[in-house]
Design a protein around this motif. Sequence first.
Motif: not given
Length: 163
Positions: A88, A135, A19, A23, A91-92, A131, A94-95
């Motif tokens: 931020e 992180l 992960v 990222t 990562t959003e 995730l 990736l979610k």
Amino acid sequence: YVRFHLISPLIQQSAENIVLFDTFVNILSHNLGEPAYEADVAQLEYKLVAGEYGLIIRVKGFNHKLPLLFQLIIDYLSDFSFTPAVFEMITEQLKKTYYNILIKPETLAKDVRLLILEHGRWSMIDKYQTLMKGLSIEALSAFVSAFKAQLFVEGLVQGNFTS
């Protein structure tokens, strides 16, 4: 056509590392968006891919400016930095990407099949749960430093280039 594979044993050690690697590659692509725009206008193409064992850098186009684009990518890789806002945002994204993979039966089935067949593979569910736990920026910075310290490189250059 230039293709380099930056291989690191660090990536497959845990779901968190995978992960963090995803990222890292997404932030690197984001950082290159503006500086590499002129290369895109000049019909040079590049792609950064988070491969299973490392970062794949693909560059293709007219050979007289290709080394400059490749050097730009390497410079951004070696001097990697990011802001908390970009962290931020990525990562959003990736979610959402991981979730979309999990809700599609055919991609989930492929992931489960590969999990059964491949030794040491981490499932998409493991990655999504990692995730969702969150992180830290410090974890990403530490991962990137360790990744750059443990690299093996394979390369292929085709076209009008001298050795």
